[in-house]
Design an enzyme around this catalytic site. Structure first.
Site, PDB file in Angstrom:
ATOM      1  N   CYS A   2       0.843  -1.194   0.000  1.00  0.00           N
ATOM      2  CA  CYS A   2       0.000   0.000   0.000  1.00  0.00           C
ATOM      3  C   CYS A   2       0.884   1.252   0.000  1.00  0.00           C
ATOM      4  O   CYS A   2       1.883   1.331   0.670  1.00  0.00           O
ATOM      5  CB  CYS A   2      -0.943   0.086   1.192  1.00  0.00           C
ATOM      6  SG  CYS A   2      -2.183  -1.191   1.220  1.00  0.00           S
ATOM      7  N   ARG A  27       6.287  -0.499  -4.054  1.00  0.00           N
ATOM      8  CA  ARG A  27       5.923  -1.094  -2.772  1.00  0.00           C
ATOM      9  C   ARG A  27       5.001  -2.304  -2.961  1.00  0.00           C
ATOM     10  O   ARG A  27       4.851  -3.117  -2.052  1.00  0.00           O
ATOM     11  CB  ARG A  27       5.216  -0.057  -1.899  1.00  0.00           C
ATOM     12  CG  ARG A  27       6.094   1.120  -1.536  1.00  0.00           C
ATOM     13  CD  ARG A  27       5.308   2.195  -0.841  1.00  0.00           C
ATOM     14  NE  ARG A  27       4.747   1.741   0.416  1.00  0.00           N
ATOM     15  CZ  ARG A  27       5.384   1.752   1.576  1.00  0.00           C
ATOM     16  NH1 ARG A  27       6.618   2.205   1.635  1.00  0.00           N
ATOM     17  NH2 ARG A  27       4.815   1.320   2.675  1.00  0.00           N
ATOM     18  N   TRP A  76      -2.692  -2.917  -1.672  1.00  0.00           N
ATOM     19  CA  TRP A  76      -2.266  -4.309  -1.714  1.00  0.00           C
ATOM     20  C   TRP A  76      -3.303  -5.058  -0.881  1.00  0.00           C
ATOM     21  O   TRP A  76      -3.363  -4.886   0.334  1.00  0.00           O
ATOM     22  CB  TRP A  76      -0.864  -4.438  -1.112  1.00  0.00           C
ATOM     23  CG  TRP A  76      -0.225  -5.780  -1.304  1.00  0.00           C
ATOM     24  CD1 TRP A  76       0.534  -6.189  -2.364  1.00  0.00           C
ATOM     25  CD2 TRP A  76      -0.251  -6.884  -0.374  1.00  0.00           C
ATOM     26  NE1 TRP A  76       0.958  -7.476  -2.160  1.00  0.00           N
ATOM     27  CE2 TRP A  76       0.498  -7.929  -0.957  1.00  0.00           C
ATOM     28  CE3 TRP A  76      -0.837  -7.101   0.866  1.00  0.00           C
ATOM     29  CZ2 TRP A  76       0.680  -9.159  -0.335  1.00  0.00           C
ATOM     30  CZ3 TRP A  76      -0.661  -8.325   1.488  1.00  0.00           C
ATOM     31  CH2 TRP A  76       0.092  -9.335   0.887  1.00  0.00           C
ATOM     32  N   ASN A 102      -3.154   2.300   5.013  1.00  0.00           N
ATOM     33  CA  ASN A 102      -2.174   1.225   4.882  1.00  0.00           C
ATOM     34  C   ASN A 102      -2.089   0.541   6.234  1.00  0.00           C
ATOM     35  O   ASN A 102      -1.815   1.201   7.237  1.00  0.00           O
ATOM     36  CB  ASN A 102      -0.813   1.833   4.490  1.00  0.00           C
ATOM     37  CG  ASN A 102       0.314   0.801   4.514  1.00  0.00           C
ATOM     38  OD1 ASN A 102       0.051  -0.398   4.514  1.00  0.00           O
ATOM     39  ND2 ASN A 102       1.545   1.258   4.536  1.00  0.00           N
ATOM     40  N   GLY A 103      -2.354  -0.756   6.279  1.00  0.00           N
ATOM     41  CA  GLY A 103      -2.313  -1.477   7.558  1.00  0.00           C
ATOM     42  C   GLY A 103      -3.537  -2.356   7.699  1.00  0.00           C
ATOM     43  O   GLY A 103      -4.226  -2.635   6.712  1.00  0.00           O
ATOM     44  N   GLU A 482      19.200 -17.647  -0.431  1.00  0.00           N
ATOM     45  CA  GLU A 482      18.920 -16.370  -1.093  1.00  0.00           C
ATOM     46  C   GLU A 482      18.762 -16.562  -2.615  1.00  0.00           C
ATOM     47  O   GLU A 482      17.869 -15.995  -3.236  1.00  0.00           O
ATOM     48  CB  GLU A 482      20.036 -15.366  -0.772  1.00  0.00           C
ATOM     49  CG  GLU A 482      19.908 -14.007  -1.425  1.00  0.00           C
ATOM     50  CD  GLU A 482      18.624 -13.255  -1.080  1.00  0.00           C
ATOM     51  OE1 GLU A 482      17.866 -13.710  -0.215  1.00  0.00           O
ATOM     52  OE2 GLU A 482      18.374 -12.218  -1.716  1.00  0.00           O
ATOM     53  N   LYS A 486      15.447 -15.576  -4.695  1.00  0.00           N
ATOM     54  CA  LYS A 486      15.480 -14.633  -5.834  1.00  0.00           C
ATOM     55  C   LYS A 486      14.789 -15.248  -7.030  1.00  0.00           C
ATOM     56  O   LYS A 486      13.979 -14.629  -7.697  1.00  0.00           O
ATOM     57  CB  LYS A 486      16.923 -14.298  -6.239  1.00  0.00           C
ATOM     58  CG  LYS A 486      17.702 -13.310  -5.435  1.00  0.00           C
ATOM     59  CD  LYS A 486      17.252 -11.896  -5.484  1.00  0.00           C
ATOM     60  CE  LYS A 486      16.143 -11.613  -4.532  1.00  0.00           C
ATOM     61  NZ  LYS A 486      16.399 -11.285  -3.170  1.00  0.00           N
ATOM     62  N   GLU A 489      10.877 -15.795  -6.497  1.00  0.00           N
ATOM     63  CA  GLU A 489      10.014 -14.613  -6.376  1.00  0.00           C
ATOM     64  C   GLU A 489       9.847 -13.875  -7.695  1.00  0.00           C
ATOM     65  O   GLU A 489       8.789 -13.306  -7.942  1.00  0.00           O
ATOM     66  CB  GLU A 489      10.472 -13.676  -5.253  1.00  0.00           C
ATOM     67  CG  GLU A 489      11.784 -12.982  -5.475  1.00  0.00           C
ATOM     68  CD  GLU A 489      12.201 -12.112  -4.283  1.00  0.00           C
ATOM     69  OE1 GLU A 489      11.332 -11.547  -3.618  1.00  0.00           O
ATOM     70  OE2 GLU A 489      13.420 -12.004  -4.052  1.00  0.00           O
ATOM     71  N   HIS A 505      18.703 -37.436   2.860  1.00  0.00           N
ATOM     72  CA  HIS A 505      17.747 -37.737   3.930  1.00  0.00           C
ATOM     73  C   HIS A 505      16.314 -37.479   3.479  1.00  0.00           C
ATOM     74  O   HIS A 505      15.421 -37.339   4.311  1.00  0.00           O
ATOM     75  CB  HIS A 505      18.097 -36.924   5.183  1.00  0.00           C
ATOM     76  CG  HIS A 505      19.454 -37.252   5.722  1.00  0.00           C
ATOM     77  ND1 HIS A 505      19.743 -38.457   6.319  1.00  0.00           N
ATOM     78  CD2 HIS A 505      20.613 -36.555   5.695  1.00  0.00           C
ATOM     79  CE1 HIS A 505      21.021 -38.473   6.662  1.00  0.00           C
ATOM     80  NE2 HIS A 505      21.580 -37.336   6.285  1.00  0.00           N
ATOM     81  N   LYS A 605       7.116  -4.452  -1.506  1.00  0.00           N
ATOM     82  CA  LYS A 605       8.472  -4.118  -1.086  1.00  0.00           C
ATOM     83  C   LYS A 605       8.578  -3.943   0.424  1.00  0.00           C
ATOM     84  O   LYS A 605       9.541  -4.349   1.045  1.00  0.00           O
ATOM     85  CB  LYS A 605       8.905  -2.817  -1.790  1.00  0.00           C
ATOM     86  CG  LYS A 605      10.334  -2.397  -1.505  1.00  0.00           C
ATOM     87  CD  LYS A 605      11.317  -3.299  -2.186  1.00  0.00           C
ATOM     88  CE  LYS A 605      12.753  -2.941  -1.910  1.00  0.00           C
ATOM     89  NZ  LYS A 605      13.653  -4.067  -2.247  1.00  0.00           N
TER      90      LYS A 605
HETATM   91  C1  F6R Z   1      13.123 -10.600  -1.136  1.00  0.00           C
HETATM   92  C2  F6R Z   1      12.849  -9.505  -0.237  1.00  0.00           C
HETATM   93  C3  F6R Z   1      12.115  -9.800   1.011  1.00  0.00           C
HETATM   94  C4  F6R Z   1      12.593  -8.881   2.143  1.00  0.00           C
HETATM   95  C5  F6R Z   1      11.710  -9.083   3.383  1.00  0.00           C
HETATM   96  C6  F6R Z   1      12.184  -8.241   4.549  1.00  0.00           C
HETATM   97  O1  F6R Z   1      13.809 -10.164  -2.264  1.00  0.00           O
HETATM   98  O2  F6R Z   1      13.176  -8.367  -0.507  1.00  0.00           O
HETATM   99  O3  F6R Z   1      12.223 -11.135   1.377  1.00  0.00           O
HETATM  100  O4  F6R Z   1      13.920  -9.168   2.430  1.00  0.00           O
HETATM  101  O5  F6R Z   1      10.388  -8.749   3.078  1.00  0.00           O
HETATM  102  O6  F6R Z   1      12.141  -6.885   4.235  1.00  0.00           O
HETATM  103  P1  F6R Z   1      12.993  -5.834   5.030  1.00  0.00           P
HETATM  104  O7  F6R Z   1      14.431  -6.138   4.817  1.00  0.00           O
HETATM  105  O8  F6R Z   1      12.582  -4.512   4.460  1.00  0.00           O
HETATM  106  O9  F6R Z   1      12.610  -5.975   6.480  1.00  0.00           O
END
Ligand code: F6R
Length: 610
Positions: A2, A27, A76, A102-103, A482, A486, A489, A505, A605
């Site tokens: 949002c 976002r 969102w 937002n929330g 990671e 990547k 997502e 296992h 984001k």
């Molecule tokens: C993946 C990604 C998310 C953030 C997670 C935490 O690419 O960006 O997994 O790492 O949402 O976000 P922050 O770091 O802003 O607390």
């Protein structure tokens, strides 16, 4: 998650709101809308599900919406599907009051029942509609007073932008547990979820604290606490350039941000290494306080959590203090063993992730000292920590994090070296060697980025796979987590990361002809063991991409289908180099599959709801 923008001034508001919403698109959202006060026609509300372009088309880029004050929103979806009706603004029954939010309002069901009993009709499935209705219920000619009463009834997290047709010369902003900043202009004032939306107009901003309410008029900004007592606020100057939040000729923000990593790492470490020593001016913890610690608790979500997984290996090796890494969303519900001898290391790019915030508050309640690693200056997590070390990555716009992850790691190296030195856990020679290795990191990252074409080629071979495994041991495993995130997502390919020794296992039963396995074998000490795992999966038909350091180039090429090498470096710093080919692989695979790379489906984001 949002986005909120509000403007009150002398210019036509709608194009400014649309521009602000465009800057907040990253976002994450699935519908958009705005409410603008038109002096002739009253409050005008336009909204549409889908991309912002729909709202642009409906309003001729805002030109059709008359008025110089209003609020805009990208939603969102949480309560109710993303359709036009559930989009914000939500309006009160008479149409006089419009709200963007937002929330999540946790007690909205009860409030809705109460308002229905008062004869108020509801049209949407949102929790936000109860806010608009409650405001109308309390409104007796003074909007601020109605907001004060509202705050005593609603529970949960909220950033709100409020407009009222009866008070056209003011906007109201409210925040609790969801981000909202104010922008001070000359003859205009703004509010927004983050500074990216206001910097084309003003660089003077103010961060609202939890429970604060702001009344914005064209010439003034007044802030109150939740009991409506005036609060003195200070302003902060935002000094990064607008271009930092623009694509600058790249097709995607994600690619731009991958390419920016050497600079971001350099910016984060260089000012903090002076005369061969790590100097963390931002840190107030003393040697005695550090000696008193018996545990470090790392709290984070998503990629930031993956930094924590890598950091455990680094900190335990160098600092010799037990480290527990925990997902923020699990922390509060796991009876955490926290005492006043615990330090919580909180990692967050946005500094607003609600799970992380809630977990760190719980850690504080239990007695922990809080040290946070944050990218967004002035964010809630930064402000609520005892100490904060900022990652100087600049604004990160792509939803999938790259340079923020890399700079978080860089700060972890600095912390590890600093703590180890303070506690006398590292010899002078070893310390000097490790500092020099750390300083070599940006140049080595640059070296890897010269090979994007090679990775693009591998992506073209493998982009059609529908299940991909990442395997590694120790710190390679942390990077695998990671790499796998990547990939899934942004390319929507199912992927999992495994500690390579765990394969047999259970997971190995999933390996069959043509399964793609990315084998991470950069930790030289464990190279042979990892190669045994590679042989096991190859024997069952897997295609293997291998990643190792230059030292093992020849052996790697013999064993895997596609080999990628990274420069040699002390194992402690490997994650920063090894992650780069994996980010690029995910990027090119997503590109070839035609995915929306910067705004992957369903993701946001800044995750400001639990
Ligand atoms: C993946 C990604 C998310 C953030 C997670 C935490 O690419 O960006 O997994 O790492 O949402 O976000 P922050 O770091 O802003 O607390």
């Amino acid at each position: 998650m949002c986005g909120i923008v509000g403007y009150i001034g002398t210019e036509q508001a709608a194009p400014i709101l649309l521009e602000g919403l465009t800057r907040l698109e990253y976002r994450g959202y699935d519908s958009a809308g705005m409410a603008v006060f038109d002096p002739q026609a009253g409050l005008q509300v336009v909204k549409a599900s889908g991309r912002l372009q729909a709202l642009r088309d409906m309003t001729d880029n805002g030109a059709k919406v008359v008025g110089t004050s209003g609020v805009g929103h990208t939603r969102w979806a949480t309560h109710g599907i993303p359709n036009d009706i559930n989009s914000h603004p939500q309006v009160s029954p008479s149409g006089r009051i419009a709200v963007v939010h937002n929330g999540i309002i946790e007690n909205y069901t009860k409030l809705k029942e109460f308002l229905k009993e008062q004869g108020m009709p509801f049209t949407s499935d949102t929790d936000t509609e109860v806010i608009a209705h409650l405001l109308e219920y309390y409104y007796e000619g003074d909007l601020l007073e109605a907001v004060g009463k509202l705050l005593r009834r609603i529970e949960g997290a909220y950033a709100l932008g409020i407009v009222c047709a009866d008070a056209p010369d003011q906007l109201i902003a409210v925040r609790k547990d969801s981000p909202l900043i104010l922008g001070y202009g000359n003859g205009f004032q703004m509010m927004a979820s983050d500074v990216t939306a206001v910097i084309p107009y003003t660089r003077e901003v103010c961060y609202l604290n939890d429970g604060e309410v702001a009344v914005l008029t064209r010439d003034s900004m007044k802030v109150y606490d939740s009991l409506l007592r005036p609060v003195e606020k200070t302003t902060a100057h935002v000094d990064w350039e607008i271009s930092a939040a623009e694509k600058g000729g790249y097709e995607h923000f994600m690619f731009k941000e991958i390419m920016e990593q050497p600079k971001a790492i350099r910016d984060t470490i260089s000012p903090r290494i002076r005369d061969g020593k790590v100097v963390l001016d931002d840190l107030t913890i003393t040697k005695e306080q550090l000696e008193n610690l018996d545990k470090l608790y790392i709290i984070a979500c998503g990629s930031s959590y993956h930094v924590g997984v890598a950091a455990k290996y680094i900190l335990e090796r160098l600092v010799r203090i037990p480290v527990e890494v925990t997902l923020a969303s699990e922390f509060r519900y796991s009876s955490p063993l926290v005492t006043d001898r615990t330090m919580a290391l909180v990692i967050s790019q946005s500094g607003e992730t609600i799970d992380t915030l809630a977990a760190m508050r719980e850690a504080r309640r239990l007695g922990a000292r809080l040290l946070s690693i944050v990218n967004v200056v002035g964010s809630t997590i930064a402000r609520e920590s005892d100490d904060v070390i900022y990652t100087w990555a600049g604004p990160e716009i792509a939803v999938a994090t790259t340079k923020a992850y890399s700079t978080q790691l860089a700060v972890m190296y600095l912390i590890a070296l600093h703590f180890a030195e303070l506690l006398g856990r590292v010899t002078e020679e070893e310390y000097a060697r490790l500092v020099a290795e750390l300083q070599s990191l940006p140049a080595k990252a640059e070296e890897i980025l010269k090979h994007t074409k090679e990775i693009q080629y591998y992506a073209s071979i493998y982009f059609n796979h529908d299940s991909i495994f990442f395997i590694g041991r120790n710190i390679d495993y942390a990077v695998g987590l990671e790499g796998s995130l990547k990939l899934k997502e942004i390319s929507y390919i199912h992927s999992e990361a495994y500690a390579a020794g765990e394969l047999k296992h259970g997971t190995i039963s999933l390996i069959e002809d043509g399964t793609l396995v990315v084998a991470l074998a950069s930790w030289n000490e464990l190279f042979e063991k990892l190669m045994s795992n590679v042989k096991e999966v190859k024997a069952r038909g897997a295609d293997v991409i291998g990643v190792a350091t230059e030292a093992h180039k020849a052996q790697l090429e013999e064993l895997v289908d596609s080999a990628l090498t990274i420069p040699d470096i002390d194992p402690m710093f490997l994650p920063s180099l090894e992650v780069i080919p994996l980010q690029l692989l995910a990027y090119y695979v997503a590109l070839m599959r035609g995915c929306d790379i910067d705004k992957p489906r369903n993701l946001a984001k800044s995750v400001t709801v639990e």
